[in-house]
Design an enzyme around this catalytic site. Sequence first.
Site, short mmCIF file in Angstrom:
data_model
loop_
_atom_site.label_atom_id
_atom_site.label_comp_id
_atom_site.label_asym_id
_atom_site.label_seq_id
_atom_site.Cartn_x
_atom_site.Cartn_y
_atom_site.Cartn_z
N TRP A 31 10.62 26.18 -3.26
CA TRP A 31 11.86 25.40 -3.17
C TRP A 31 11.58 24.01 -3.70
CZ3 TRP A 31 13.05 20.80 -0.73
CH2 TRP A 31 14.40 20.53 -0.47
N SER A 98 4.71 28.19 -1.62
CA SER A 98 5.58 27.43 -0.73
C SER A 98 6.54 28.36 0.01
CB SER A 98 6.31 26.33 -1.51
OG SER A 98 6.87 25.37 -0.66
N MET A 99 7.87 28.20 -0.16
CA MET A 99 8.78 29.08 0.58
C MET A 99 8.65 30.52 0.12
SD MET A 99 12.80 28.60 -0.53
CE MET A 99 13.27 29.89 0.65
N ASP A 226 -1.63 18.00 1.35
CA ASP A 226 -0.26 18.48 1.17
C ASP A 226 0.65 17.82 2.20
OD1 ASP A 226 2.14 19.93 0.97
OD2 ASP A 226 1.10 21.80 0.52
N HIS A 255 0.91 19.24 -2.84
CA HIS A 255 1.59 20.52 -2.71
C HIS A 255 1.68 21.32 -4.02
CE1 HIS A 255 4.06 23.48 -0.77
NE2 HIS A 255 5.14 23.20 -1.47
#
Length: 289
Positions: A31, A98-99, A226, A255
Site C-alpha cells: 500500500w 507490506s500489506m 522501518d 520500509h
Amino acid sequence: MPRAVTKDKVSLFYKDWGPRDGSPIVLLHGWPLTSDTFDDLAVALAEDGYRSIVPDRRGFGRSDQPWDGYDYNTFASDVEAVLDDAGVSGNIVVAGFSMGGGEVAKLVARHGNKFSKAILIGSVVPYMLQTDDNPNGVPQSTFDEMTAGMKQDRADFFQSFAKDFYGNGVISHPVSDGVLEDFQRQALMAGLRPTLAAAQAFATTDFRGDLKAFTMPTLVIHGTKDATVPIDATAREVKKAVPEAQLIEYDGSAHGLFATDKQRLTDDIRAFLGTNTSQRSAIPLNQTA
C-alpha cells in the site's frame, strides 16, 4: 497485459512475465502502490526461468475501483482469481511486500498445499495494531492521523509519507527524487475509497492464527529502521511463531526495500529459491518467452 475477473465482476490487471512453463511466483505489492514496484524483481526472476505473476490489487493501479471488497478474505480471493486466469494451480511461490504479506498469510491458511514457499518482505503480518496483547504494534491514533491527512490533502500526505517509506531525510537519501516521484504517481492511481479502506484492512486485521499454516519454507525480510511497519511487531513476531522461518534483517534499512536495497533483496530471494546465479539471464530481454 492480461486481466482476471473476480466473482463480483471486478477486473484485475496483472503482469505475467517469463516462460509459460516456468515455476510460478506471485508477487503481491504493498500500500498504496502497484505491481510496478516489483518490476526489477519480476524481471530478474523471469530471466532465471520463473514465471512472475504480479497483479494490481483491486482499487489500485490499473485494476477496477469498486466500492466494496477491501478486506483480506476478498483480497485473497482476488489473487486466486488471477492464478485461475493464469492457469496456475500448484507448486507456487508466494511473496508479499507490506500489506501484500497479509494476502500471503490468508492464501497459505486457505490452501497451504498449493504453495511451495512463502516470502514476507516488510510485511504487516502478523498484526499491526497496538493492543493489550500486541504491545509493540502501532497505536490507533497513528492510523487516525493518517486517515485525516489523506482526507485533507492526499497528494501532500503521500509526498511526506514517501520520505518515511524510503528513509529519506536531511542527511540520508537512500533513493532518488525520481523514486519519490514514482511513489506519488503510483499512489495517486488508486481511488480515495480503496486507499482508505485498504489502510483500514492492513491496520486492523489479525493474522496471528494464520501463521499456524506456515509449514513450507518461509523467508522473512525486514528493515531494522522501518518506521512504516515496525519490525518488533511484525517480522520478529513471525520468527517467534514460525521458528523454522528464515529471518533476514536489513540493518538500518527503512520500509521500501525493493528500492533502497534492490540488489540485495533480489539476491536474497534468488538464494532462497535456490537459483544458481551462474545461470542468470536464462531468458534474454530481447527474446520472447
